[in-house]
Each structure stands twice: as C-alpha cells, then as structure tokens.
Motif scaffolding. Sequence first.
Motif, PDB file in Angstrom:
ATOM      1  N   GLY A  34       0.797  -1.221   0.000  1.00 42.92           N
ATOM      2  CA  GLY A  34       0.000   0.000   0.000  1.00 42.92           C
ATOM      3  C   GLY A  34       0.824   1.262   0.000  1.00 42.92           C
ATOM      4  N   ARG A  35       2.112   1.146  -0.256  1.00 43.79           N
ATOM      5  CA  ARG A  35       2.943   2.351  -0.280  1.00 43.79           C
ATOM      6  C   ARG A  35       3.975   2.245  -1.383  1.00 43.79           C
ATOM      7  NH1 ARG A  35       5.624   2.531   5.271  1.00 43.79           N
ATOM      8  NH2 ARG A  35       7.141   3.792   4.216  1.00 43.79           N
ATOM      9  N   TYR A  68       9.451   9.817  16.486  1.00 42.64           N
ATOM     10  CA  TYR A  68      10.187   8.604  16.128  1.00 42.64           C
ATOM     11  C   TYR A  68      11.015   8.102  17.296  1.00 42.64           C
ATOM     12  CZ  TYR A  68       8.810  10.765  11.849  1.00 42.64           C
ATOM     13  OH  TYR A  68       8.059  11.365  10.896  1.00 42.64           O
TER      14      TYR A  68
ATOM     15  N   MET B  80      -7.028   2.526   0.343  1.00 42.68           N
ATOM     16  CA  MET B  80      -6.153   2.029   1.410  1.00 42.68           C
ATOM     17  C   MET B  80      -4.687   2.391   1.162  1.00 42.68           C
ATOM     18  SD  MET B  80      -7.960   0.185   3.605  1.00 42.68           S
ATOM     19  CE  MET B  80      -6.851  -1.010   4.350  1.00 42.68           C
ATOM     20  N   TYR B  82      -1.294   4.811   0.307  1.00 39.03           N
ATOM     21  CA  TYR B  82      -0.828   6.111   0.767  1.00 39.03           C
ATOM     22  C   TYR B  82      -0.907   7.129  -0.361  1.00 39.03           C
ATOM     23  CZ  TYR B  82       2.326   9.746   2.345  1.00 39.03           C
ATOM     24  OH  TYR B  82       2.878  10.956   2.700  1.00 39.03           O
ATOM     25  N   LEU B 150       3.349  23.287   7.983  1.00 36.53           N
ATOM     26  CA  LEU B 150       1.942  22.965   8.237  1.00 36.53           C
ATOM     27  C   LEU B 150       0.973  23.910   7.534  1.00 36.53           C
ATOM     28  CD1 LEU B 150       2.265  22.161  12.029  1.00 36.53           C
ATOM     29  CD2 LEU B 150       2.090  20.561  10.134  1.00 36.53           C
ATOM     30  N   GLY B 155      -5.574  18.670   2.263  1.00 41.03           N
ATOM     31  CA  GLY B 155      -5.994  17.278   2.230  1.00 41.03           C
ATOM     32  C   GLY B 155      -5.059  16.440   1.376  1.00 41.03           C
TER      33      GLY B 155
ATOM     34  N   MET C  97     -11.599  16.690   3.390  1.00 37.80           N
ATOM     35  CA  MET C  97     -10.141  16.862   3.416  1.00 37.80           C
ATOM     36  C   MET C  97      -9.529  16.233   4.680  1.00 37.80           C
ATOM     37  SD  MET C  97      -8.861  20.652   2.934  1.00 37.80           S
ATOM     38  CE  MET C  97      -8.479  21.174   4.588  1.00 37.80           C
ATOM     39  N   GLN C 101      -8.337  11.235   5.356  1.00 37.74           N
ATOM     40  CA  GLN C 101      -6.976  10.795   5.609  1.00 37.74           C
ATOM     41  C   GLN C 101      -7.000   9.492   6.383  1.00 37.74           C
ATOM     42  OE1 GLN C 101      -4.023  13.860   6.725  1.00 37.74           O
ATOM     43  NE2 GLN C 101      -5.873  14.986   7.227  1.00 37.74           N
ATOM     44  N   LYS C 129     -12.557   5.826   7.179  1.00 38.04           N
ATOM     45  CA  LYS C 129     -11.984   4.804   8.042  1.00 38.04           C
ATOM     46  C   LYS C 129     -11.356   5.431   9.277  1.00 38.04           C
ATOM     47  CE  LYS C 129     -11.111   1.227   4.713  1.00 38.04           C
ATOM     48  NZ  LYS C 129     -11.639   1.821   3.487  1.00 38.04           N
ATOM     49  N   PRO C 188      -3.981  20.370  11.650  1.00 42.57           N
ATOM     50  CA  PRO C 188      -3.733  19.286  12.592  1.00 42.57           C
ATOM     51  C   PRO C 188      -2.246  18.998  12.704  1.00 42.57           C
ATOM     52  CG  PRO C 188      -4.466  18.429  10.496  1.00 42.57           C
ATOM     53  CD  PRO C 188      -4.563  19.915  10.401  1.00 42.57           C
ATOM     54  N   LYS C 189      -1.865  18.436  13.800  1.00 39.73           N
ATOM     55  CA  LYS C 189      -0.474  18.012  13.962  1.00 39.73           C
ATOM     56  C   LYS C 189      -0.137  17.035  12.865  1.00 39.73           C
ATOM     57  CE  LYS C 189       2.099  18.491  17.784  1.00 39.73           C
ATOM     58  NZ  LYS C 189       1.589  19.773  18.063  1.00 39.73           N
ATOM     59  N   SER C 190       1.000  17.229  12.323  1.00 40.74           N
ATOM     60  CA  SER C 190       1.308  16.304  11.250  1.00 40.74           C
ATOM     61  C   SER C 190       2.622  15.605  11.512  1.00 40.74           C
ATOM     62  CB  SER C 190       1.342  17.050   9.944  1.00 40.74           C
ATOM     63  OG  SER C 190       2.606  17.014   9.421  1.00 40.74           O
ATOM     64  N   SER C 192       5.167  12.216   9.571  1.00 39.10           N
ATOM     65  CA  SER C 192       4.967  11.010   8.792  1.00 39.10           C
ATOM     66  C   SER C 192       4.182  10.022   9.616  1.00 39.10           C
ATOM     67  CB  SER C 192       6.300  10.393   8.416  1.00 39.10           C
ATOM     68  OG  SER C 192       7.193  11.406   8.092  1.00 39.10           O
ATOM     69  N   LYS C 201      -5.455  -0.095   8.607  1.00 37.58           N
ATOM     70  CA  LYS C 201      -5.412   1.310   8.241  1.00 37.58           C
ATOM     71  C   LYS C 201      -4.623   1.443   6.962  1.00 37.58           C
ATOM     72  CE  LYS C 201      -1.827   3.151   9.901  1.00 37.58           C
ATOM     73  NZ  LYS C 201      -0.772   3.779  10.578  1.00 37.58           N
ATOM     74  N   GLY C 202      -4.737   2.589   6.365  1.00 33.65           N
ATOM     75  CA  GLY C 202      -4.032   2.823   5.122  1.00 33.65           C
ATOM     76  C   GLY C 202      -2.542   2.769   5.371  1.00 33.65           C
ATOM     77  N   ALA C 203      -1.796   2.674   4.288  1.00 29.93           N
ATOM     78  CA  ALA C 203      -0.367   2.577   4.432  1.00 29.93           C
ATOM     79  C   ALA C 203       0.225   3.916   4.806  1.00 29.93           C
ATOM     80  CB  ALA C 203       0.232   2.101   3.136  1.00 29.93           C
ATOM     81  N   ALA C 204       1.417   3.870   5.362  1.00 32.99           N
ATOM     82  CA  ALA C 204       2.068   5.094   5.789  1.00 32.99           C
ATOM     83  C   ALA C 204       2.875   5.691   4.648  1.00 32.99           C
ATOM     84  CB  ALA C 204       2.956   4.799   6.974  1.00 32.99           C
ATOM     85  N   GLY C 205       3.509   6.816   4.973  1.00 34.57           N
ATOM     86  CA  GLY C 205       4.094   7.695   3.975  1.00 34.57           C
ATOM     87  C   GLY C 205       5.244   7.156   3.160  1.00 34.57           C
TER      88      GLY C 205
END
Lengths: 176, 197, 207
Positions: A34-35, A68, B80, B82, B150, B155, C97, C101, C129, C188-190, C192, C201-205
């Motif tokens: 998924g990435r 992290y 699903m 990224y 930020l 989105g 938006m 996410q 989700k 929002p706090k962001s 990775s 959950k969806g995949a990460a960055g």
Amino acid sequence: MENKVLENKRKYMNPYLAGFLLGLVIIFAFYYTGRGLGASGAIKSAVVASVDAVAHNHALASEFYAPYASKEESPLSSWLVFEIIGVMIGALISGIIAGRLKLKVEHSPKISSKTRLIMAILGGVLFGIGSQLGRGCTSGAALTGMATLSTAGFVSMLAIFGTGYTFAWFFRKFWI
Amino acid sequence: MGPLIPNEIIGANWDFLIALLVGIGFGYILERAGFSSSRKLAGVFYGYDFVVLRVFFTAAITAAFGLYYFQYFEWIDLSMIYINPLYLTSTLIGGVIMGFGFIIGGYCPGTSVCGAMIGKIDAMVFIGGIFLGIFFYGETYELLWKKIYLDNFLGAPLVFDSLGISNALFILGLSIAALLAFWITAQIPKFVKRVDY
Amino acid sequence: MNLRYTLLSIILLILAFGFVLLPKKDFSKDLGAEDMLLAVLDDSRFLSTDEVANMIINQDPNLLLIDVRIADQFSEFNLRGAVNLPLDSLLTEGADMYLSQTAKTKVFYSNGSIYSSQAWLLSKRKGYKNVFIMRGGLNQWIETIMQPTEPKPGEPQTAFQTYEARKGASQFFGGGSADASSSGAGAPKSGSPTLKKGKKKGAAGGC
C-alpha cells in the motif's frame, strides 16, 4: 573516447524499458504494502537514530524527532530503511554485472574534483532540507506521488524540475 | 483484494521482506538505466541526455495505468494506499529547494545511494550532505520550518479531482503528453553540443 | 528504432482510450444497513478520555481531534490541536479533506456523546476509516482529566494508578480547571504517519 561512449550505451538499459520495469516495481509495492518508493526517509531514520543515541532527551524534547524517538523500537526498524538496503544490494548487483564498480569523483572537465565535492555536499544539504519540508524526495514525493496521480506528486515534480530548468543556465559550468 | 498487507490478507511480517525486494528492484533498475552517474542525470537540464525524463515518465505512467486498471478490476482498494498529502506551501518551497539541490549536487537521494554503491565518491559525499541537511532541519524545525511545514493544508487530493475531470481522461492526457515529450526530446540532442561523460 | 516505438506508442494510446471508454464504476464506499448495524454494535468505536489525553500528551502524529460543536463553543474551549467541523459541515469538501486521511486516528467529540455519535454515524456511512468517538465528550473530559477526584481508601489499586495518571494529565493541560486559552484551531499536527495503531489502516508515507 568514441568507443567508451558506445560501450557505456550498450551497458545502460533502454530507458523506456527501465521505466516500464520501474513502474512494475511501484505497482508491486503498492499491491503488497500500500505504499510506494522512497529514499530520503531512510536517511531521516538514520539521523533520528543518531541524535537519539547521542542525546536521547534532546530528541524527546524536539517536535521533529520525538514522534520517532519516543517509540520503543529503533527508528531504524522502518520500511524505508529495509527498502534502501535493498536499493544498495540492487545497485551493487547491477554495477557488478555492468562492470561499473570504480572509485572515482565524476565531474565536468571544467571544474576540479574539489569543487565537485563541495557542490555535492551543498546539493545534499539542500536535498536534505527540501525533502523534509516537501514530505519526500524525487522518489517518494514526485515519482510515487505521480504514480498514484496525487496532486501533491505533480506539484512536487513541477517544483523540482521547474526550478532545475529555470536555474540550469547558472550552473552549466558544473556539468557541460 | 490489495493492498495485501494493510488489508491483512498476508501477515505484516512480510512487510520488511517485501521492502527489501522492492528496494532491490528499484536499485537495480536505477543503476542499470544509468542513474548512478550525476552527469548523465544532469543531462536532462542541458539537453544532452534525457534518460531521467524517459525513465521517470514511463515509470509513473506504467504505475498509474497499473493502479487504476487494478482498481477497475477491483484487485486493489485505492482508498487504502498512501496518497501524498498536499500542503501547498511546503510542497512548493520544498520542491524548489530540492530543485536547487538537484542542479547543484547532481543527484537525488535515491540515485546517490546507487552512485555511492558503485564507487562514486561525489555520491557518498552527497549522502553525507543529505544527512547534514536533515539534521539541520531537525534542529531548526520549530524555529524556522514548522509554520511553513503545516501551512495551506489541502488534504490528500488526486490530481484529476483537482482538475475536475475523470481519472481516465487525465491518464489519457498524461499519456499523450508523455509521448509528445518523448518525441520532442528525441529530437533535441541533434541541436545540442554532445557531452561525453 | 522507429517501428518498435511507434507500435509501443499505439499500444499505450489504445490502453488509455480503452480506459476512457470503459463504463464508469462507483468506488465510493457507502455502507449498507447491515454493515452499519455491525459497526454500531462494535464497541471499539469509543475511546476513553484517558486514552485521548494520553495521545495528546505523547503528541501522537496520527491523532486528529475533531470538535463537532458550533464554532462559538469551539472558540470558547477546545482540546489542544483539535479542528472544528460542526455537524452541519460534515459532508462538505472542507471536512472531507480531514476525514479522508485514512492514516489518521480521527476522534470526534462534543459536549456529551450525542453529537459526536451522530458525526461518527455519518462518517461511517460515508465510508471514512479510522473514526472514533471520545466517550462522554467534554463533560467527561473535565470530570476525569481536568478535575479528577481522588479515589477513597479501600478502592482497588488500579483506581489510584488511574488517578495518578489523570493528575499528571491535568497538570499538562493547565490543571485544575478548564483552561479556555489552550491552543485553538488550525492545521492538525502532522508528521509522517508511521505509527502503527489500530486495525486495518491505510499505508504510511513515502519518503
């Protein structure tokens, strides 16, 4: 000289074929995990791990490192770190097959090795900052972002290459 | 239906093995296509070698075709995967900084790793530079970068939605643009002084 | 070269045109009544105020607090880092938006649980989700986090541990009383989204 160029040509893969195969790799990555691809993220993990090892409290106090550093497992145990280890292996295999393993500084005949190295560091620093600010480098933000057709990927690609073309003239001496 | 790991069809412990495999493929192809040479990479900016544009564009289009056809056949759930979030300010400024990094340093992070592995000292130094750059960024994050990082959050939009057209139409446009770019760039080297490297 | 490349170009164009001509499918995932029932029966949609406080204190980069009360109430008091999406704006593009996410843990809260539950149902129906409700809302928050009551002697050990944690949290959030000046709305706090949390959950960055 002529021979050398010809020889290099033969050893490089056809770019369209390479692009097609790279596209398949991206699909594979997305289908399984998924990435997409990435590179600067792994170096970021290395930075976080180093800062965390040298000054743990400092890392926890910083908004940049804390997400992290505060986790239990090492920041190095991440997807991108494994991916980059793979990149190293893959590049090495290809280098061996093509007979390109050779320690050297590659630079235009118009500049010295030293100038080239200074420029490489400078470029690296800029890429380091830019990739953090832009949430990914050429592979993670631009290439993978374009593959999923995300707006961010296209904006990123246009910004990187747009800047490159706009200012290429000023830096021509380094390359041609 | 994919993606297999986020959908829990295969276990998460496959994640790192697949990362390694993906990396090997990525690294092999980059090096094989010549991305381990900074002067070959820089060629795209001066018109003597368009390998970057060709590989990059072909890969993005192949992957986009793959992903969206997969979605159509319901083999993958694109909600699903990224999608890069769009923070307009930082994406633009970050991109500009990286553009300068590219034209000055001649590599990008992925290609510098490939270059370093086949013995390019400039590539190793470049990686050191990235390390320093990220460290500098990390140390000055709250001071200098946080606000722009930020700012202007929009989105995680997809480009065809942003343009208000269907995904198929966008892919068609992208394909035509790519073919035109390939054709035009194939003509350019005839007018540019050849550079041997 | 030319014949081969021409052929490949034609194949590419056929694939592209083919995709344009294929009948459209709708991939948006509105849930059916049965799925909704299953989702409602599942208690895991609630997060306790303690869990939410913990996430805020640990600066969980995936946490996205969503205040569904009206803007006036939001500006009067809100939780740190929360965004204001009043219930009637929940189906707008601006809300999408935030809600789309996948990787973020989205937590709705209101004064009690009613509005946040309605928001949760709506967003579930829309197929978003990783959405949750803060159980008991801000009332519960003030009762447990801002002004925790000390357990009486003889209560089980865990009650004291919870109390200690809450007291710590209370200090973190400005202690003792509801602090109206805690940081307001905004992005929002962001960061990775690499933290693994929750199920599917969806995949990460990327990079």
